[in-house]
Design a protein around this motif. Structure first.
Motif, PDB file in Angstrom:
ATOM      1  N   CYS A 190      14.339  -3.804   9.660  1.00 43.36           N
ATOM      2  CA  CYS A 190      13.550  -5.109   8.883  1.00 43.36           C
ATOM      3  C   CYS A 190      14.664  -5.778   8.130  1.00 43.36           C
ATOM      4  CB  CYS A 190      12.647  -4.719   8.195  1.00 43.36           C
ATOM      5  SG  CYS A 190      11.243  -3.516   8.731  1.00 43.36           S
ATOM      6  N   ASP A 191      14.378  -7.097   7.957  1.00 51.62           N
ATOM      7  CA  ASP A 191      15.413  -7.966   6.974  1.00 51.62           C
ATOM      8  C   ASP A 191      14.657  -7.718   5.695  1.00 51.62           C
ATOM      9  OD1 ASP A 191      17.172  -8.964   8.835  1.00 51.62           O
ATOM     10  OD2 ASP A 191      16.001 -10.521   9.462  1.00 51.62           O
ATOM     11  N   VAL A 192      15.595  -8.336   4.628  1.00 53.59           N
ATOM     12  CA  VAL A 192      15.132  -8.186   3.349  1.00 53.59           C
ATOM     13  C   VAL A 192      13.720  -8.897   3.031  1.00 53.59           C
ATOM     14  CG1 VAL A 192      15.667  -8.752   0.881  1.00 53.59           C
ATOM     15  CG2 VAL A 192      17.316  -7.515   2.617  1.00 53.59           C
ATOM     16  N   GLY A 193      12.857  -8.552   2.437  1.00 51.03           N
ATOM     17  CA  GLY A 193      11.510  -9.442   2.303  1.00 51.03           C
ATOM     18  C   GLY A 193      10.529  -9.225   3.345  1.00 51.03           C
ATOM     19  N   GLU A 194      10.868  -8.626   4.648  1.00 53.60           N
ATOM     20  CA  GLU A 194       9.916  -8.588   5.687  1.00 53.60           C
ATOM     21  C   GLU A 194       9.039  -7.279   5.392  1.00 53.60           C
ATOM     22  OE1 GLU A 194      11.375  -9.868   9.863  1.00 53.60           O
ATOM     23  OE2 GLU A 194      12.308  -8.194   9.307  1.00 53.60           O
ATOM     24  N   ARG A 195       7.812  -7.136   6.151  1.00 55.01           N
ATOM     25  CA  ARG A 195       6.878  -6.102   5.765  1.00 55.01           C
ATOM     26  C   ARG A 195       7.566  -4.916   6.594  1.00 55.01           C
ATOM     27  NH1 ARG A 195       0.559  -6.103   6.132  1.00 55.01           N
ATOM     28  NH2 ARG A 195       0.219  -4.072   5.624  1.00 55.01           N
ATOM     29  N   CYS A 196       7.735  -3.596   5.902  1.00 55.11           N
ATOM     30  CA  CYS A 196       8.067  -2.475   6.549  1.00 55.11           C
ATOM     31  C   CYS A 196       7.277  -1.461   6.691  1.00 55.11           C
ATOM     32  CB  CYS A 196       9.565  -1.977   5.651  1.00 55.11           C
ATOM     33  SG  CYS A 196       9.259  -1.668   3.866  1.00 55.11           S
ATOM     34  N   ALA A 197       6.235  -1.439   5.990  1.00 54.20           N
ATOM     35  CA  ALA A 197       5.108  -0.236   6.145  1.00 54.20           C
ATOM     36  C   ALA A 197       3.743  -0.714   6.067  1.00 54.20           C
ATOM     37  CB  ALA A 197       5.670   0.493   5.132  1.00 54.20           C
ATOM     38  N   MET A 198       2.851   0.104   6.416  1.00 55.18           N
ATOM     39  CA  MET A 198       1.477  -0.470   6.414  1.00 55.18           C
ATOM     40  C   MET A 198       0.738   0.804   5.805  1.00 55.18           C
ATOM     41  SD  MET A 198      -0.901  -1.438   9.717  1.00 55.18           S
ATOM     42  CE  MET A 198      -0.317  -3.042   9.746  1.00 55.18           C
ATOM     43  N   LYS A 199      -0.192   0.519   5.232  1.00 52.80           N
ATOM     44  CA  LYS A 199      -1.152   1.406   4.461  1.00 52.80           C
ATOM     45  C   LYS A 199      -2.511   1.890   5.332  1.00 52.80           C
ATOM     46  CE  LYS A 199      -1.712   2.843   0.093  1.00 52.80           C
ATOM     47  NZ  LYS A 199      -1.690   2.856  -1.504  1.00 52.80           N
TER      48      LYS A 199
ATOM     49  N   ILE B  74       1.099   6.174   4.299  1.00 52.52           N
ATOM     50  CA  ILE B  74       1.819   5.040   4.709  1.00 52.52           C
ATOM     51  C   ILE B  74       2.408   5.139   6.066  1.00 52.52           C
ATOM     52  CG2 ILE B  74       3.723   3.470   3.819  1.00 52.52           C
ATOM     53  CD1 ILE B  74       2.939   4.132   1.118  1.00 52.52           C
ATOM     54  N   GLY B  75       2.309   4.319   6.821  1.00 50.44           N
ATOM     55  CA  GLY B  75       3.007   4.466   8.142  1.00 50.44           C
ATOM     56  C   GLY B  75       4.232   3.553   8.242  1.00 50.44           C
ATOM     57  N   ARG B  76       5.228   3.686   8.924  1.00 50.91           N
ATOM     58  CA  ARG B  76       6.528   2.786   8.733  1.00 50.91           C
ATOM     59  C   ARG B  76       6.098   2.015  10.069  1.00 50.91           C
ATOM     60  NH1 ARG B  76      11.494   6.302   8.441  1.00 50.91           N
ATOM     61  NH2 ARG B  76      12.709   4.190   8.349  1.00 50.91           N
ATOM     62  N   LEU B  77       6.609   0.669   9.686  1.00 56.68           N
ATOM     63  CA  LEU B  77       6.655  -0.507  10.915  1.00 56.68           C
ATOM     64  C   LEU B  77       8.139  -0.480  11.458  1.00 56.68           C
ATOM     65  CD1 LEU B  77       4.319  -2.950   9.593  1.00 56.68           C
ATOM     66  CD2 LEU B  77       3.864  -1.450  11.159  1.00 56.68           C
ATOM     67  N   CYS B  78       9.082  -0.400  10.372  1.00 55.05           N
ATOM     68  CA  CYS B  78      10.504  -0.807  10.752  1.00 55.05           C
ATOM     69  C   CYS B  78      11.324  -0.012   9.552  1.00 55.05           C
ATOM     70  CB  CYS B  78      10.777  -2.351  10.931  1.00 55.05           C
ATOM     71  SG  CYS B  78      10.372  -3.142   9.486  1.00 55.05           S
ATOM     72  N   ASP B  79      12.544   0.016   9.940  1.00 60.66           N
ATOM     73  CA  ASP B  79      13.453   0.652   8.971  1.00 60.66           C
ATOM     74  C   ASP B  79      14.364  -0.681   8.259  1.00 60.66           C
ATOM     75  OD1 ASP B  79      14.828   2.550   7.674  1.00 60.66           O
ATOM     76  OD2 ASP B  79      16.175   2.879   9.245  1.00 60.66           O
ATOM     77  N   CYS B  80      14.416  -0.497   6.826  1.00 58.74           N
ATOM     78  CA  CYS B  80      15.128  -1.443   6.244  1.00 58.74           C
ATOM     79  C   CYS B  80      16.735  -1.468   6.347  1.00 58.74           C
ATOM     80  CB  CYS B  80      14.811  -1.382   4.577  1.00 58.74           C
ATOM     81  SG  CYS B  80      13.171  -1.389   4.195  1.00 58.74           S
ATOM     82  N   LEU B  81      17.203  -2.568   6.169  1.00 54.36           N
ATOM     83  CA  LEU B  81      18.785  -2.711   6.349  1.00 54.36           C
ATOM     84  C   LEU B  81      19.354  -1.664   5.181  1.00 54.36           C
ATOM     85  CD1 LEU B  81      19.167  -6.365   6.994  1.00 54.36           C
ATOM     86  CD2 LEU B  81      19.306  -4.507   8.606  1.00 54.36           C
TER      87      LEU B  81
END
Length: 112
Positions: free
Chosen positions: A78-87, A92-99
């Motif tokens: 994920c880029d900075v500011g993008e959604r990375c998780a979902m509740k 909390i479930g992870r959608l992507c891994d932050c940089l």
């Protein structure tokens, strides 16, 4: 001639080391593999063993039906500011891994 305890210990240790080295040499000579590669093992040659193993692997792969790529779950970046998780309720479930250098904020669920 009287033996002192120190001399007895030295003689015993020398005898034990000689016996150990002799036994070790005998064991290594017995445990060598056969030198001829075409010599049959369990009544089969190496080619027959390789074919049988390949058949077993193919059969197991067709039964499982999952490839290695599907098993190795790779989480996208994920880029900075993008959604990375979902509740999901309390979880909390992870959608992507932050940089690198950023982390997923658990309150806003975005990379910061």
């Amino acid at each position: 001639m009287k033996m002192t305890p120190k001399r007895t210990v030295v003689y015993l240790s020398v005898c034990l080391s000689v016996l150990t080295s002799l036994c070790q040499g005998q064991r290594s000579a017995d445990s060598q593999l056969p030198s001829a590669p075409d010599e049959p093992i369990l009544g089969l040659t190496t080619n027959e063993l390789a074919e049988a193993l390949q058949g077993l692997l193919d059969e197991a792969d067709s039964r499982v039906g999952l490839s290695v790529e599907k098993k190795a779950s790779v989480i996208p970046r994920c880029d900075v500011g993008e959604r990375c998780a979902m509740k999901h309720g309390p979880r909390i479930g992870r959608l992507c891994d932050c940089l690198r250098g950023t982390a997923c904020n658990t309150f806003f669920l975005r990379c910061y």
